[in-house]
Structures are given as structure tokens and as C-alpha cells.
Design an enzyme around this catalytic site. Sequence first.
Site, PDB file in Angstrom:
ATOM      1  N   LYS A  88      75.632  34.143 -80.525  1.00  0.00           N
ATOM      2  CA  LYS A  88      76.615  33.155 -80.993  1.00  0.00           C
ATOM      3  C   LYS A  88      76.150  32.550 -82.326  1.00  0.00           C
ATOM      4  N   GLY A 217      78.447  52.556 -79.240  1.00  0.00           N
ATOM      5  CA  GLY A 217      79.050  51.832 -78.112  1.00  0.00           C
ATOM      6  C   GLY A 217      80.292  51.101 -78.601  1.00  0.00           C
ATOM      7  N   SER A 219      81.799  48.262 -76.541  1.00  0.00           N
ATOM      8  CA  SER A 219      82.161  47.162 -75.661  1.00  0.00           C
ATOM      9  C   SER A 219      81.683  45.830 -76.255  1.00  0.00           C
ATOM     10  N   VAL A 221      78.842  44.055 -76.445  1.00  0.00           N
ATOM     11  CA  VAL A 221      77.654  43.945 -77.298  1.00  0.00           C
ATOM     12  C   VAL A 221      77.873  44.687 -78.614  1.00  0.00           C
ATOM     13  N   ALA A 222      78.432  45.902 -78.519  1.00  0.00           N
ATOM     14  CA  ALA A 222      78.615  46.723 -79.719  1.00  0.00           C
ATOM     15  C   ALA A 222      79.540  46.035 -80.720  1.00  0.00           C
ATOM     16  N   LEU A 223      80.697  45.605 -80.262  1.00  0.00           N
ATOM     17  CA  LEU A 223      81.678  45.045 -81.201  1.00  0.00           C
ATOM     18  C   LEU A 223      81.240  43.685 -81.728  1.00  0.00           C
ATOM     19  N   GLY A 307      75.555  49.786 -72.901  1.00  0.00           N
ATOM     20  CA  GLY A 307      75.530  49.255 -71.541  1.00  0.00           C
ATOM     21  C   GLY A 307      74.125  48.918 -71.100  1.00  0.00           C
ATOM     22  N   ASP A 354      73.677  39.213 -62.991  1.00  0.00           N
ATOM     23  CA  ASP A 354      73.969  40.577 -63.440  1.00  0.00           C
ATOM     24  C   ASP A 354      73.538  41.645 -62.441  1.00  0.00           C
ATOM     25  N   HIS A 500      99.759  19.647 -82.855  1.00  0.00           N
ATOM     26  CA  HIS A 500     100.130  20.251 -84.117  1.00  0.00           C
ATOM     27  C   HIS A 500      99.224  19.777 -85.228  1.00  0.00           C
TER      28      HIS A 500
HETATM   29  P1  FAD Z   1      68.824  37.455 -66.921  1.00  0.00           P
HETATM   30  O1  FAD Z   1      69.258  36.324 -67.769  1.00  0.00           O
HETATM   31  O2  FAD Z   1      68.794  38.796 -67.544  1.00  0.00           O
HETATM   32  O3  FAD Z   1      67.405  37.082 -66.340  1.00  0.00           O
HETATM   33  C1  FAD Z   1      66.633  37.954 -65.569  1.00  0.00           C
HETATM   34  C2  FAD Z   1      65.164  37.642 -65.795  1.00  0.00           C
HETATM   35  O4  FAD Z   1      64.380  38.272 -64.767  1.00  0.00           O
HETATM   36  C3  FAD Z   1      64.649  38.218 -67.114  1.00  0.00           C
HETATM   37  O5  FAD Z   1      63.853  37.262 -67.778  1.00  0.00           O
HETATM   38  C4  FAD Z   1      63.813  39.404 -66.666  1.00  0.00           C
HETATM   39  O6  FAD Z   1      62.814  39.763 -67.600  1.00  0.00           O
HETATM   40  C5  FAD Z   1      63.240  38.888 -65.354  1.00  0.00           C
HETATM   41  N1  FAD Z   1      62.759  39.940 -64.446  1.00  0.00           N
HETATM   42  C6  FAD Z   1      63.275  41.171 -64.263  1.00  0.00           C
HETATM   43  N2  FAD Z   1      62.570  41.829 -63.314  1.00  0.00           N
HETATM   44  C7  FAD Z   1      61.602  40.986 -62.902  1.00  0.00           C
HETATM   45  C8  FAD Z   1      60.568  41.081 -61.928  1.00  0.00           C
HETATM   46  N3  FAD Z   1      60.411  42.188 -61.184  1.00  0.00           N
HETATM   47  N4  FAD Z   1      59.750  40.034 -61.758  1.00  0.00           N
HETATM   48  C9  FAD Z   1      59.885  38.903 -62.506  1.00  0.00           C
HETATM   49  N5  FAD Z   1      60.851  38.756 -63.440  1.00  0.00           N
HETATM   50  C10 FAD Z   1      61.704  39.780 -63.624  1.00  0.00           C
HETATM   51  N6  FAD Z   1      77.262  36.093 -71.278  1.00  0.00           N
HETATM   52  C11 FAD Z   1      78.111  35.069 -71.538  1.00  0.00           C
HETATM   53  O7  FAD Z   1      78.558  34.398 -70.607  1.00  0.00           O
HETATM   54  N7  FAD Z   1      78.482  34.754 -72.824  1.00  0.00           N
HETATM   55  C12 FAD Z   1      78.000  35.447 -73.891  1.00  0.00           C
HETATM   56  O8  FAD Z   1      78.372  35.144 -75.029  1.00  0.00           O
HETATM   57  C13 FAD Z   1      77.110  36.514 -73.650  1.00  0.00           C
HETATM   58  N8  FAD Z   1      76.588  37.208 -74.681  1.00  0.00           N
HETATM   59  C14 FAD Z   1      75.701  38.215 -74.431  1.00  0.00           C
HETATM   60  C15 FAD Z   1      75.190  38.916 -75.517  1.00  0.00           C
HETATM   61  C16 FAD Z   1      74.313  39.955 -75.313  1.00  0.00           C
HETATM   62  C17 FAD Z   1      73.756  40.705 -76.492  1.00  0.00           C
HETATM   63  C18 FAD Z   1      73.927  40.298 -73.984  1.00  0.00           C
HETATM   64  C19 FAD Z   1      72.964  41.423 -73.747  1.00  0.00           C
HETATM   65  C20 FAD Z   1      74.430  39.610 -72.899  1.00  0.00           C
HETATM   66  C21 FAD Z   1      75.322  38.559 -73.106  1.00  0.00           C
HETATM   67  N9  FAD Z   1      75.871  37.838 -72.058  1.00  0.00           N
HETATM   68  C22 FAD Z   1      76.759  36.821 -72.298  1.00  0.00           C
HETATM   69  C23 FAD Z   1      75.528  38.150 -70.652  1.00  0.00           C
HETATM   70  C24 FAD Z   1      74.465  37.166 -70.120  1.00  0.00           C
HETATM   71  O9  FAD Z   1      73.362  37.141 -70.975  1.00  0.00           O
HETATM   72  C25 FAD Z   1      74.041  37.608 -68.716  1.00  0.00           C
HETATM   73  O10 FAD Z   1      75.178  37.710 -67.903  1.00  0.00           O
HETATM   74  C26 FAD Z   1      73.069  36.600 -68.086  1.00  0.00           C
HETATM   75  O11 FAD Z   1      71.935  36.419 -68.862  1.00  0.00           O
HETATM   76  C27 FAD Z   1      72.674  37.090 -66.687  1.00  0.00           C
HETATM   77  O12 FAD Z   1      71.776  36.194 -66.106  1.00  0.00           O
HETATM   78  P2  FAD Z   1      70.822  36.662 -64.917  1.00  0.00           P
HETATM   79  O13 FAD Z   1      70.151  35.433 -64.419  1.00  0.00           O
HETATM   80  O14 FAD Z   1      71.554  37.503 -63.982  1.00  0.00           O
HETATM   81  O15 FAD Z   1      69.741  37.623 -65.601  1.00  0.00           O
HETATM   82  P1  NDP Z   2      79.326  47.845 -71.274  1.00  0.00           P
HETATM   83  O1  NDP Z   2      78.786  48.533 -70.095  1.00  0.00           O
HETATM   84  O2  NDP Z   2      80.392  46.844 -71.102  1.00  0.00           O
HETATM   85  O3  NDP Z   2      79.854  48.934 -72.333  1.00  0.00           O
HETATM   86  C1  NDP Z   2      79.123  50.042 -72.700  1.00  0.00           C
HETATM   87  C2  NDP Z   2      79.771  50.686 -73.915  1.00  0.00           C
HETATM   88  O4  NDP Z   2      78.963  51.778 -74.335  1.00  0.00           O
HETATM   89  C3  NDP Z   2      81.150  51.252 -73.627  1.00  0.00           C
HETATM   90  O5  NDP Z   2      81.928  51.155 -74.785  1.00  0.00           O
HETATM   91  C4  NDP Z   2      80.836  52.714 -73.286  1.00  0.00           C
HETATM   92  O6  NDP Z   2      81.910  53.588 -73.546  1.00  0.00           O
HETATM   93  C5  NDP Z   2      79.696  52.980 -74.261  1.00  0.00           C
HETATM   94  N1  NDP Z   2      78.810  54.041 -73.796  1.00  0.00           N
HETATM   95  C6  NDP Z   2      78.207  54.130 -72.584  1.00  0.00           C
HETATM   96  N2  NDP Z   2      77.434  55.233 -72.534  1.00  0.00           N
HETATM   97  C7  NDP Z   2      77.554  55.844 -73.742  1.00  0.00           C
HETATM   98  C8  NDP Z   2      77.018  57.033 -74.284  1.00  0.00           C
HETATM   99  N3  NDP Z   2      76.199  57.793 -73.577  1.00  0.00           N
HETATM  100  N4  NDP Z   2      77.355  57.371 -75.546  1.00  0.00           N
HETATM  101  C9  NDP Z   2      78.198  56.597 -76.268  1.00  0.00           C
HETATM  102  N5  NDP Z   2      78.741  55.455 -75.806  1.00  0.00           N
HETATM  103  C10 NDP Z   2      78.422  55.086 -74.552  1.00  0.00           C
HETATM  104  O7  NDP Z   2      78.050  47.232 -71.977  1.00  0.00           O
HETATM  105  P2  NDP Z   2      77.706  46.021 -72.927  1.00  0.00           P
HETATM  106  O8  NDP Z   2      76.247  46.121 -73.056  1.00  0.00           O
HETATM  107  O9  NDP Z   2      78.535  45.968 -74.152  1.00  0.00           O
HETATM  108  O10 NDP Z   2      78.050  44.726 -72.074  1.00  0.00           O
HETATM  109  C11 NDP Z   2      77.494  44.514 -70.793  1.00  0.00           C
HETATM  110  C12 NDP Z   2      78.034  43.244 -70.205  1.00  0.00           C
HETATM  111  O11 NDP Z   2      77.371  42.136 -70.798  1.00  0.00           O
HETATM  112  C13 NDP Z   2      79.529  42.993 -70.452  1.00  0.00           C
HETATM  113  O12 NDP Z   2      80.300  43.577 -69.467  1.00  0.00           O
HETATM  114  C14 NDP Z   2      79.639  41.502 -70.421  1.00  0.00           C
HETATM  115  O13 NDP Z   2      79.920  41.059 -69.120  1.00  0.00           O
HETATM  116  C15 NDP Z   2      78.244  41.035 -70.845  1.00  0.00           C
HETATM  117  N6  NDP Z   2      78.338  40.506 -72.198  1.00  0.00           N
HETATM  118  C16 NDP Z   2      79.126  39.407 -72.382  1.00  0.00           C
HETATM  119  C17 NDP Z   2      79.337  38.921 -73.629  1.00  0.00           C
HETATM  120  C18 NDP Z   2      80.251  37.757 -73.802  1.00  0.00           C
HETATM  121  O14 NDP Z   2      80.544  37.075 -72.829  1.00  0.00           O
HETATM  122  N7  NDP Z   2      80.714  37.466 -75.004  1.00  0.00           N
HETATM  123  C19 NDP Z   2      78.715  39.516 -74.804  1.00  0.00           C
HETATM  124  C20 NDP Z   2      77.884  40.652 -74.499  1.00  0.00           C
HETATM  125  C21 NDP Z   2      77.716  41.114 -73.235  1.00  0.00           C
HETATM  126  P3  NDP Z   2      82.985  53.992 -72.397  1.00  0.00           P
HETATM  127  O15 NDP Z   2      83.999  52.902 -72.345  1.00  0.00           O
HETATM  128  O16 NDP Z   2      83.523  55.278 -72.902  1.00  0.00           O
HETATM  129  O17 NDP Z   2      82.222  54.134 -71.108  1.00  0.00           O
END
Ligand code: FAD
Ligand code: NDP
Length: 525
Positions: A88, A217, A219, A221-223, A307, A354, A500
Site C-alpha cells: 500500500k 502472473g 492476479s 499481487v501481479a497487477l 500464487g 491463509d 457531492h
Molecule cells: P501470515 O501473515 O503469512 O503469517 C504466518 C507466519 O507464520 C509467518 O510469519 C510465517 O513465517 C510463520 N510460520 C510459518 N511456518 C511456521 C512454523 N512452522 N513455525 C513458526 N512460524 C511459522 N491482504 C489484505 O487484506 N489486503 C491487502 O492489501 C493485501 N495485500 C497483500 C499483498 C501481498 C504482496 C501479499 C503477498 C499478500 C497480501 N494480502 C493482503 C494478504 C495478507 O497478507 C494475508 O492474507 C495475511 O497476511 C494472512 O495472515 P496469516 O496470519 O494467515 O499468515
Molecule cells: P493467485 O493465486 O490469486 O493468482 C495467481 C496468478 O498467477 C494467476 O493469475 C494465475 O493464472 C497465475 N499463474 C499461476 N501459475 C502460473 C504459471 N505456472 N505460469 C504463469 N502464471 C501462473 O495469487 P496472488 O499471489 O496474486 O494472490 C494470492 C492471494 O493473496 C489473493 O487471492 C488475495 O486473497 C491475497 N492478496 C490480497 C491483496 C489485496 O487484498 N489487495 C493483494 C495481494 C494478495 P491463472 O488465473 O491462469 O491460474
Amino acid sequence: MQSSSPAPRGSPNTETVVVAENHINFASHPYEYDLIVIGGGSGGLACSKQAASHGAKVAVCDYVDPTPKGTSWGLGGTCVNVGCIPKKLMHRAGLIHEAILDAKSFGFACPDDVQHSWETLVDNVQNYIGSLNFGYRNELRSANVEYWNSKARFIDAHTVELRDAQGRIEKKTAAAFVISVGGRPKYLDVEGDRECCVTSDDLFSLKEPPGRTLVVGASYVALECAGFLHAIGFSSTVMMRSIPLRGFDQQCAQLVVDYMQKDGVDIWRGCLPKKFERVGKQVKVHYTDDKGEMKQDVFDTVLLAIGRYALTKQLDLDKAGVKVESKSEKIVGVGEGIGDTEQTTCEHIFAIGDVLDGRPELTPVAIQAGQLLADRLFGNSRRKMDYLGVPTTVFTPLEASCPAGGEEEAIKTYGKDKIEVYHNLYRPLEWALPMMELQPRAARKETACFLKVIVLPSEQERIIGMHIVGDNAGEIIQGFALAVKLRACKRDLDELVGIHPTSAESFTTLSVTKSSGKKVKLSGC
Ligand code: FAD
Ligand code: NDP
């Protein structure tokens, strides 16, 4: 998508509030802790603090394995360190650059080639994250939650082995466990990917500017990443194998991509990377194009955003009798509605965030599920998480936001002839002066912002979906999501007096339905 079961307007869907209690006898047990939480991310931290607030003896362990590039981070999980927060802030950097480009129209003498320092952005973002990591440790201490910077795996259903960074091992026992280990970005498993490519785990702390970047990708993260990199000023290319934002309303998803493309992001459709190799500091990408022909191109940075995989393998879950779904490798929930109580196939082990199969991967979902679970386990609560209609936003240059699913999902759930869609195109007032420039940005000239409201005519046009593609979409939808949750109807939107001049007011004036076949007219506010 909201449930179709009838309930009065203005009241939440009551069937989602009550759940059978989670039966564990915490009054007397032979274990060291009442609860051990594995994973200190969004869900784990929230759950552990809430459990401790009820007087439970709680510990949380969190451990991060470095990426193949060696990137690692502190307490707080994905959201804080390599997800929502840095994303963000970088999205904000992109929006600031766009505002600077608009500033001339508002009388500011800003140079066209305004300079940007990637190093400053990264340093500031990382310093901010560092302060959050520090704050989380303090919060755990104040909440009486023990914190171990160790990696856990199950020995049996009541015992975990903890291994710290120095290889020291100890065992701990608990009456209950919450697994909240989240996931990590996938690699393609083609030649050279781990050596040549980065993931979102590395991007936000890259020491050097990413330069010309390929994002694989299509989805969230990519966009989002391609979007902010372009908006900050880097050349970015998206390699998309199929559709954008699978699962998201496709009309909205296409608008997001169209806007990015018209703004200068290269969108390569139907392409697949096959091999990566280092050429000096750059990466040569071998890929097949949409005709299946092999092509090559050279980039400064390649970001894999294809993903994420759940971190379940390393937990030895079979030793605790916890089952995972074979394809996603996420933990299977059991209960009335699958996973409703976050209980796993071992009755005193729970999973949130997650790592729980079939649930939205979003920070507020992990937090709320964790807090409600802790209340049920230790606070005599019966409230369960409502996983339906969770609002979400894609933070692309033109944001896309919605509570609940898209039109495709509505059609699948209710049938095409059982829903109605109101829609409109609009240009926000904020674009008005820059649009009067001799050469306004093509993205704004050739595309527009969009909104749609999906209703059920058979239930007084109850709203089951709201979508907006436009500036500040996330901020706009958060409030409207409440209306959808409280089962508002289209008439409620019509009776709502607009504010407005805002973009959000367009929701109060929607009159064109898709079924009427009438074309939507582009409107201002
Ligand atoms: P996590 O936050 O991933 O926490 C899991 C923790 O457990 C990690 O620190 C990991 O290292 C640790 N762990 C793993 N295995 C072990 C083990 N065996 N022992 C001890 N520790 C361990 N969500 C939104 O709502 N809004 C957004 O704008 C948004 N943007 C995102 C952008 C990106 C680039 C990404 C990748 C994700 C984004 N998300 C967003 C998704 C959000 O980050 C996740 O849904 C959220 O962090 C999930 O929380 P969690 O507690 O399930 O896991
Ligand atoms: P996603 O699993 O949502 O998407 C994966 C993307 O990668 C898809 O476009 C998929 O295409 C493509 N892909 C998968 N495998 C391949 C391959 N082998 N070669 C080429 N392209 C491939 O993953 P993200 O990491 O983007 O997001 C994961 C989750 O994290 C989201 O669902 C969301 O819940 C969360 N997130 C939330 C955000 C927010 O709230 N703003 C921001 C970022 C993440 P295809 O459709 O063809 O399978």
C-alpha cells in the site's frame, strides 16, 4: 456472495452468528500451555492476544525462512513485512507521482521529469516496518503472551518441537493449538527461476531500483506490483497466461487491465515463461507467446507473482492427525459449514488465515477469525466468523473493490435470469482539469471508472454485489459493504442522499440495468 436465505433488511444474516461451542476442558489439563499459536502473522498475533486477554496461558512462535535471495524479516507475518503494508505504501508512491503529473493543471509548476529515489522509498518503508515489528513484540509482552522466534513442527497431537535460528531445539506441550502459518510465494520450477527471479517476498526491500520489470502472473499481487512500479516510473510488463484476477468480477478485472495497458503497462497475453538466464546484471527470459512460438527478451528484474503455497509440509501435521486438502495443501476445516469453527480433523487443533482451505486470503479475515476463535475457546462466546461477502480491494492504479463476489458468481449461485445488474461509467471530478490538457493521459481519455450493483429482483432488489473500479475504491466500498451485510436493497441506495461532489455518490443515482439493453452514458459527478 451473500446467503439467499430470507432475513429482514437492516439486520445481519443471523444464521452466520451462532455456532456450536468448541469443547475443550481448559479447567484442568496436564499441558504446559492452554494454547500455543504457530505463526505470528495477522491471524496468529490477533488470536494469541485475544486468548491471553481471557486469562489463558498462551505462547506464539514465529519463524521466517529466508528467500532464495536471502531476504528475511521480523515478527508480524506477510501483511506487515511483505504484503499489505509495503504494497500500500508503494501504491501510494505511484499515486503521488500521478498527482504530480496532474499538478500542472492545478497551477503547480512541477517538472515533467520529476526524480524519484527508489532507495529512499525502500529505506523509509523498511524503517516503518521495523517499527511495527518492534511494536508487535511489545504488544505480546504487555498482553502476557510468550513469544518464541522458533520454527514449530508437531511431535504428537499435544507436543511441538521448536527449532531456533541457532539450531537449538526444545519441546512444548499445550491443550490446544492454533495453526496460522500462512503461505509463501510459489516458484515456477523452470530452469533459472530461483537464481534469476524475485517474488513479493523480495520486492519491497530491493536495494537497487527494479528498472525494466517483467511481472509473471495476473492476479492481485501481479497487477498491484506491476501497477505501482509503472506508476512510480519503471517500465513494467505483465505476462498473463489466461485471464486477469480469476474469481473477481471479470468486467471489472478487464477494466483494471485496460486502464493499465492504456497507461503504458505492457500486457502480454497467452505467454508462458520457460527458462531464465543471467546476462550480466539482467535476466534473459525465454517464453512462448500466444501462438506457442519461442521468444526471448531481457529485463532488469523478473517478479514471479504466480500464487502462494501453504506452509503445511514442514509442520508434520500427520503426527497430530490434521488433514490437508491434497491439491492446495491447505488445512481442511470440519464443522457444520466446512471450516466454520476453524476446527481441524484433530479436535483441539484449529487453523486460521491463509492456511485454512477455501477461505479468502486477506488480513482482516485472518484477524477476525483468530479473535472470534479465541473468544469461543476461552471466553464462552458462540460467535463464529462470517466468511461470506468479505469485502476486498485490488490496489491497482485504478482500484477495484467489492463486497462479495462478482457477476459471474451471482449467475452461478442464483441463475442469470434471477439477478439484475445496474451499472454506470463515470469520470471523477479529480480528472476534470487534467483531462482538459492538450494531451490528457490516454488511459483517462479512452477508459473510465465504472460501477455496478447486482440485485435479486425476487427479494425487493436486495443487493448481493457492489463493484467499483476507480480512484479510492477501497475507501468507498468499506462503507457500502456494511449496507450489503445489513441486506440493503436498491431502493435504499436510491433514497440515500449523495455526498457531492464525490465518486461514491454515483451509487445513489444508478438507473440503467443490463437487462434493459440500454447503453450506459458516461457521467461526471
Ligand atoms: P501470515 O501473515 O503469512 O503469517 C504466518 C507466519 O507464520 C509467518 O510469519 C510465517 O513465517 C510463520 N510460520 C510459518 N511456518 C511456521 C512454523 N512452522 N513455525 C513458526 N512460524 C511459522 N491482504 C489484505 O487484506 N489486503 C491487502 O492489501 C493485501 N495485500 C497483500 C499483498 C501481498 C504482496 C501479499 C503477498 C499478500 C497480501 N494480502 C493482503 C494478504 C495478507 O497478507 C494475508 O492474507 C495475511 O497476511 C494472512 O495472515 P496469516 O496470519 O494467515 O499468515
Ligand atoms: P493467485 O493465486 O490469486 O493468482 C495467481 C496468478 O498467477 C494467476 O493469475 C494465475 O493464472 C497465475 N499463474 C499461476 N501459475 C502460473 C504459471 N505456472 N505460469 C504463469 N502464471 C501462473 O495469487 P496472488 O499471489 O496474486 O494472490 C494470492 C492471494 O493473496 C489473493 O487471492 C488475495 O486473497 C491475497 N492478496 C490480497 C491483496 C489485496 O487484498 N489487495 C493483494 C495481494 C494478495 P491463472 O488465473 O491462469 O491460474
